[in-house]
Scaffold this motif. Structure first.
Motif, PDB file in Angstrom:
ATOM      1  N   VAL A 242       0.800  -1.407   0.306  1.00  0.00           N
ATOM      2  CA  VAL A 242      -0.015  -0.230   0.198  1.00  0.00           C
ATOM      3  C   VAL A 242       1.142   1.231  -0.163  1.00  0.00           C
ATOM      4  N   VAL A 243       1.656   1.179   0.789  1.00  0.00           N
ATOM      5  CA  VAL A 243       2.719   2.486   0.753  1.00  0.00           C
ATOM      6  C   VAL A 243       3.783   2.488  -0.642  1.00  0.00           C
ATOM      7  N   ILE A 244       4.164   1.307  -1.437  1.00  0.00           N
ATOM      8  CA  ILE A 244       4.656   1.887  -2.719  1.00  0.00           C
ATOM      9  C   ILE A 244       4.815   0.423  -4.030  1.00  0.00           C
ATOM     10  N   GLY A 245       4.636  -0.880  -2.743  1.00  0.00           N
ATOM     11  CA  GLY A 245       4.814  -1.367  -3.905  1.00  0.00           C
ATOM     12  C   GLY A 245       3.521  -1.352  -5.729  1.00  0.00           C
ATOM     13  N   TYR A 246       2.273  -1.516  -4.590  1.00  0.00           N
ATOM     14  CA  TYR A 246       1.285  -1.518  -6.186  1.00  0.00           C
ATOM     15  C   TYR A 246       1.525  -0.269  -7.093  1.00  0.00           C
ATOM     16  N   SER A 247       2.169   1.264  -6.581  1.00  0.00           N
ATOM     17  CA  SER A 247       2.340   2.366  -7.269  1.00  0.00           C
ATOM     18  C   SER A 247       3.876   1.583  -8.657  1.00  0.00           C
ATOM     19  N   LEU A 248       4.396   1.295  -7.350  1.00  0.00           N
ATOM     20  CA  LEU A 248       6.090   0.190  -8.985  1.00  0.00           C
ATOM     21  C   LEU A 248       5.397  -0.436 -10.115  1.00  0.00           C
ATOM     22  N   ALA A 249       4.790  -1.461  -9.270  1.00  0.00           N
ATOM     23  CA  ALA A 249       4.010  -1.990 -10.037  1.00  0.00           C
ATOM     24  C   ALA A 249       3.083  -2.646 -11.025  1.00  0.00           C
TER      25      ALA A 249
ATOM     26  N   TRP B 217      13.689  -7.085  -1.508  1.00  0.00           N
ATOM     27  CA  TRP B 217      13.179  -8.399  -2.445  1.00  0.00           C
ATOM     28  C   TRP B 217      11.982  -7.748  -2.762  1.00  0.00           C
ATOM     29  N   SER B 218      10.465  -7.599  -1.591  1.00  0.00           N
ATOM     30  CA  SER B 218       9.387  -7.268  -2.762  1.00  0.00           C
ATOM     31  C   SER B 218       9.590  -5.924  -3.814  1.00  0.00           C
ATOM     32  N   LEU B 219      10.790  -5.123  -2.927  1.00  0.00           N
ATOM     33  CA  LEU B 219      10.557  -4.039  -3.679  1.00  0.00           C
ATOM     34  C   LEU B 219      11.435  -3.707  -4.647  1.00  0.00           C
TER      35      LEU B 219
ATOM     36  N   VAL C 192      12.571  -6.813  -6.141  1.00  0.00           N
ATOM     37  CA  VAL C 192      12.178  -8.257  -7.795  1.00  0.00           C
ATOM     38  C   VAL C 192      10.859  -7.873  -7.673  1.00  0.00           C
ATOM     39  N   TYR C 193      10.330  -8.317  -6.549  1.00  0.00           N
ATOM     40  CA  TYR C 193       9.239  -8.702  -7.255  1.00  0.00           C
ATOM     41  C   TYR C 193       7.979  -7.003  -7.759  1.00  0.00           C
ATOM     42  N   ALA C 194       8.193  -6.181  -7.410  1.00  0.00           N
ATOM     43  CA  ALA C 194       7.391  -5.224  -8.357  1.00  0.00           C
ATOM     44  C   ALA C 194       8.423  -4.697  -9.743  1.00  0.00           C
ATOM     45  N   PRO C 195       9.288  -4.878  -9.978  1.00  0.00           N
ATOM     46  CA  PRO C 195       9.918  -4.507 -10.913  1.00  0.00           C
ATOM     47  C   PRO C 195       9.388  -6.043 -12.141  1.00  0.00           C
ATOM     48  N   VAL C 196       9.362  -7.149 -11.287  1.00  0.00           N
ATOM     49  CA  VAL C 196       8.911  -8.087 -12.788  1.00  0.00           C
ATOM     50  C   VAL C 196       8.264  -8.244 -12.532  1.00  0.00           C
ATOM     51  N   ALA C 197       6.907  -7.633 -11.557  1.00  0.00           N
ATOM     52  CA  ALA C 197       5.513  -7.948 -11.879  1.00  0.00           C
ATOM     53  C   ALA C 197       5.003  -6.575 -12.887  1.00  0.00           C
ATOM     54  N   HIS C 198       5.753  -5.762 -12.552  1.00  0.00           N
ATOM     55  CA  HIS C 198       5.220  -5.040 -13.899  1.00  0.00           C
ATOM     56  C   HIS C 198       5.989  -4.826 -15.242  1.00  0.00           C
ATOM     57  N   VAL C 199       7.096  -5.729 -15.669  1.00  0.00           N
ATOM     58  CA  VAL C 199       7.299  -5.949 -16.670  1.00  0.00           C
ATOM     59  C   VAL C 199       6.751  -6.611 -17.373  1.00  0.00           C
ATOM     60  N   MET C 200       5.829  -8.025 -16.638  1.00  0.00           N
ATOM     61  CA  MET C 200       5.396  -8.847 -16.741  1.00  0.00           C
ATOM     62  C   MET C 200       3.481  -7.779 -17.271  1.00  0.00           C
ATOM     63  N   TRP C 201       3.077  -7.623 -16.257  1.00  0.00           N
ATOM     64  CA  TRP C 201       1.478  -7.289 -16.342  1.00  0.00           C
ATOM     65  C   TRP C 201       1.074  -5.771 -16.875  1.00  0.00           C
TER      66      TRP C 201
ATOM     67  N   SER D 167      16.265 -11.693 -11.742  1.00  0.00           N
ATOM     68  CA  SER D 167      15.696 -12.221 -10.032  1.00  0.00           C
ATOM     69  C   SER D 167      17.160 -12.504  -8.788  1.00  0.00           C
ATOM     70  N   GLY D 168      18.249 -13.920  -9.978  1.00  0.00           N
ATOM     71  CA  GLY D 168      19.022 -14.044  -9.278  1.00  0.00           C
ATOM     72  C   GLY D 168      20.178 -13.338  -9.173  1.00  0.00           C
ATOM     73  N   VAL D 169      20.646 -12.110 -10.151  1.00  0.00           N
ATOM     74  CA  VAL D 169      21.595 -11.597  -9.905  1.00  0.00           C
ATOM     75  C   VAL D 169      21.423 -11.026  -8.490  1.00  0.00           C
ATOM     76  N   VAL D 170      19.916 -10.470  -8.975  1.00  0.00           N
ATOM     77  CA  VAL D 170      19.602  -8.702  -7.652  1.00  0.00           C
ATOM     78  C   VAL D 170      19.191  -9.689  -6.158  1.00  0.00           C
ATOM     79  N   THR D 171      18.859 -10.473  -6.017  1.00  0.00           N
ATOM     80  CA  THR D 171      18.672 -11.760  -4.315  1.00  0.00           C
ATOM     81  C   THR D 171      19.832 -11.618  -4.275  1.00  0.00           C
ATOM     82  N   TRP D 172      21.060 -11.762  -5.291  1.00  0.00           N
ATOM     83  CA  TRP D 172      22.246 -12.593  -4.591  1.00  0.00           C
ATOM     84  C   TRP D 172      22.747 -10.785  -3.814  1.00  0.00           C
ATOM     85  N   ILE D 173      22.835 -10.040  -3.995  1.00  0.00           N
ATOM     86  CA  ILE D 173      22.920  -8.332  -4.255  1.00  0.00           C
ATOM     87  C   ILE D 173      22.504  -8.268  -2.578  1.00  0.00           C
ATOM     88  N   ILE D 174      21.152  -8.730  -2.459  1.00  0.00           N
ATOM     89  CA  ILE D 174      20.052  -8.182  -1.520  1.00  0.00           C
ATOM     90  C   ILE D 174      21.282  -8.608  -0.582  1.00  0.00           C
ATOM     91  N   LEU D 175      20.988 -10.350  -0.766  1.00  0.00           N
ATOM     92  CA  LEU D 175      21.758 -11.251   0.560  1.00  0.00           C
ATOM     93  C   LEU D 175      23.230 -10.418   1.205  1.00  0.00           C
TER      94      LEU D 175
END
Lengths: 505, 104
Positions: free
Chosen positions: A158-165, A243-245, A247-256, A467-475
């Protein structure tokens, strides 16, 4: 003759606008072509006669008490006698306001139900599914991870995810900030107006926000199975936020989102085979590598504490998946019915396939195998569920049972990572199989579009890499600041006691 | 006091004792047998670790109440026992072994 255009009804003509903008990404380009304009003209009369809604005025609605700058309203259009002179307004490209009469109550009822079903998949579905497979000393921590993610992602969304996606952005790779804190979304009872998403024009935007939220919740929750029994709770919380900010939000935006890069390229993902399962699968594998193996992995048996929990969880996932796939039609129509049918067929086929393979290679079918096979089938049919028929569902179900069994056994050994609950073996492999086979079995009669196997492969592997690269960076970042793993003693004692001071009797 | 609160503190004592003395206690038996509980508290206090003493005091309060907690605890030699699971049957060993290195 004055006829106001209802975009959904006119574009529908065998394929709904909702599908057009979520399931069928080629529409992002198609809608901008002259052919679309001609189609609109030809279909207008038919739509006007066949649908009472199509004749209703869709004038720009009042926006009292709201931020009008955030709202794009479809303009009222005068249709002259000669179709060639009609000026068709561009389709909405951002959330906009409509009158109450533009809301389809049937669609809304189904989407409300679907939203509840998909949330049920995470809590208690996934929480039970995973909790049953870990050792007794980690049951509560595993379930709590899913529960916590529900709360975390809700706020992020509700803060930012929906807007980004789900709003258009300045690039095709990420959305904008128009809906920060859901600013601009409204329901005005006195003015009889409310906002709708340009992706789902027949239901209130609030319902669409909630529906997509449940997808944003379950995706990171799936990852927890890969690092089960050894990750610090605090590290998990921070990792999931980032990860939600990122990885998920950009991938959802790009695809949907219709302006997203993959959406405009014609890559198909009806309900999230790539966005949810490939995404979570590869992220889980990276987590498993980064955290290392559990103490005693490969030497001691890590017996599931209660496979009945796992069965109940898998059953809840199965039922909830009807909301996931059939709900992704964003309409209570025949396409949703087809999506539900093929979902059931693929799940059953994959479960039987998995059990048959177990019977051949291990001499007995198992409860865990049946549950795993069903989930594998559900995963694989997800991207295809709005595009394939019964034959496609049978084929995808069989392939999912076979390849996911391989993924959770042979491939797992080859990869050498301690993916605790086989997130990559089932969700990653199942997602890849489903995404590619969508290109093989997509039926134009059902989906209204030809799929490209090449583009499906491009979309799938691009997501794997990003997803793999950004996840690795976040970790890496979380490891530096907090540390990813619990101490050896804490792991030995179990995360229930060491992280939460609780224990299952 | 709720059972969950007792169980939580007992769990913390169990973890601390195992680390300090490498000694395993039976958490559930601790909650049901007063003699065993007193002996565990006595051992916990004997370590002179602030953390353990705090847990022991809290456990005394939860189980006996403060007034009883100051009574001397009888030593019970035989009630300390390891909480281990032994699988004697070959079938069980075989079932367990299938989960070595793989879940499925």
């Amino acid at each position: 003759m004055n006829i106001s255009i209802n975009f959904k009804r006119n574009v529908e003509m065998g394929k709904s606008m909702n599908w057009c903008q979520k399931g069928n990404r080629k529409c992002g380009l198609w809608l901008n072509t002259p052919a679309f304009l001609l189609f609109m003209l030809l279909s207008m009369n038919v739509a006007a006669e066949s649908s009472q809604d199509a004749t209703l005025p869709a004038a720009a609605v009042a926006t009292s008490g709201t931020d009008a700058a955030n709202i794009i309203s479809p303009a009222q259009v005068d249709i002259p006698e000669t179709p060639a002179q009609v000026v068709v307004p561009p389709p909405p490209t951002a959330p906009y306001a409509v009158g109450f009469d533009k809301i389809n109550t049937g669609d809304t009822a189904w989407m409300l139900s679907s939203t509840a079903l998909v949330l049920l998949m995470t809590i208690p579905g996934l929480a039970l599914f995973y909790s049953g497979m870990v050792r007794k000393k980690n049951v509560l921590s595993t379930a709590l991870q899913s529960f916590t993610i529900v709360c975390l992602v809700t706020l992020i969304w509700v803060v930012i995810g929906y807007s980004l996606a789900f709003t258009p952005g300045s690039t095709p790779f990420i959305g904008g900030f128009d809906r920060l804190m859901l600013n601009g979304m409204f329901y005005d009872k006195t003015g009889s107006t409310l906002t709708v998403s340009h992706i789902a024009s027949s239901i209130p935007e609030s319902v669409y926000v909630m529906f997509q939220l449940t997808f944003a919740i379950i995706t990171p929750a799936l990852i927890t199975g890969a690092f089960a029994e050894r990750m610090k709770f605090s590290a998990m919380v921070v990792f999931m936020i980032l990860w939600s900010l990122f990885v998920y939000a950009p991938v959802a935006h790009v695809m949907w989102e219709p302006s997203g890069f993959f959406a405009a390229s014609g890559i198909l993902d009806f309900a999230g085979g790539t966005v949810v399962h490939v995404n979570a699968g590869i992220a889980g594998l990276v987590c498993a590598y980064m955290l290392g193996t559990r103490r005693g992995y490969g030497r001691e048996p890590f017996s599931p504490n209660n496979l009945i929990y796992t069965m109940i969880g898998a059953a809840l996932l199965w039922v909830g998946w009807f909301g996931f796939n059939a709900g992704s039609a964003v309409a209570s129509d025949g396409r949703a019915g087809m999506a539900m049918l093929v979902t059931q067929i693929a799940a059953a086929t994959a479960a039987l396939t998995w059990m048959a393979i177990e019977r051949i290679y291990k001499s007995h079918a198992t409860m865990l195998g049946a549950c795993s096979g069903a989930v594998a089938g559900l995963v694989a049919i997800t991207p295809a569920s709005g595009f394939v028929g019964v034959g496609g569902a049978l084929s995808i179900g069989f392939a999912a049972g076979f390849f996911c069994y391989w993924g959770a056994t042979s491939l797992k050994r080859m990869l050498g990572a301690d993916d605790s609950l086989d997130v990559f073996g089932i969700h990653g492999v199942g997602g890849i199989v489903g995404a590619i086979l969508t290109g093989v079995f997509a039926d134009k009669v059902i989906g209204g579009i030809d799929a490209s196997i090449t583009m499906q492969i491009v979309g799938t592997f691009s997501t794997l890499i990003y997803s793999g690269v950004v996840t690795w960076i976040i970790l890496l970042m979380v490891d530096l600041v907090i540390g990813l793993r619990v101490s050896d003693d804490d792991e030995q004692d179990g995360l229930d006691i060491s992280q939460h001071a609780e224990r299952v009797i | 006091m709720s059972e969950s609160a007792k169980l939580a503190v007992a769990g913390l004592i169990s973890v601390a004792l195992r680390r300090k003395l490498n000694r395993v206690i039976d958490v559930e038996w601790l909650l049901h047998n007063d003699d065993y509980a007193r002996e565990v508290m006595r051992i916990a206090r004997k370590q002179e670790m602030p953390e353990l003493s705090q847990y022991a005091a809290r456990m005394d309060e939860l189980i006996f109440g403060k007034a009883i907690a100051v009574q001397s605890a009888p030593v019970v030699q035989d009630t300390m026992r390891k909480s281990t699971v032994v699988n004697d049957g070959e079938d069980e060993v075989g079932i367990e072994n299938q989960y070595i290195g793989a879940l499925r």
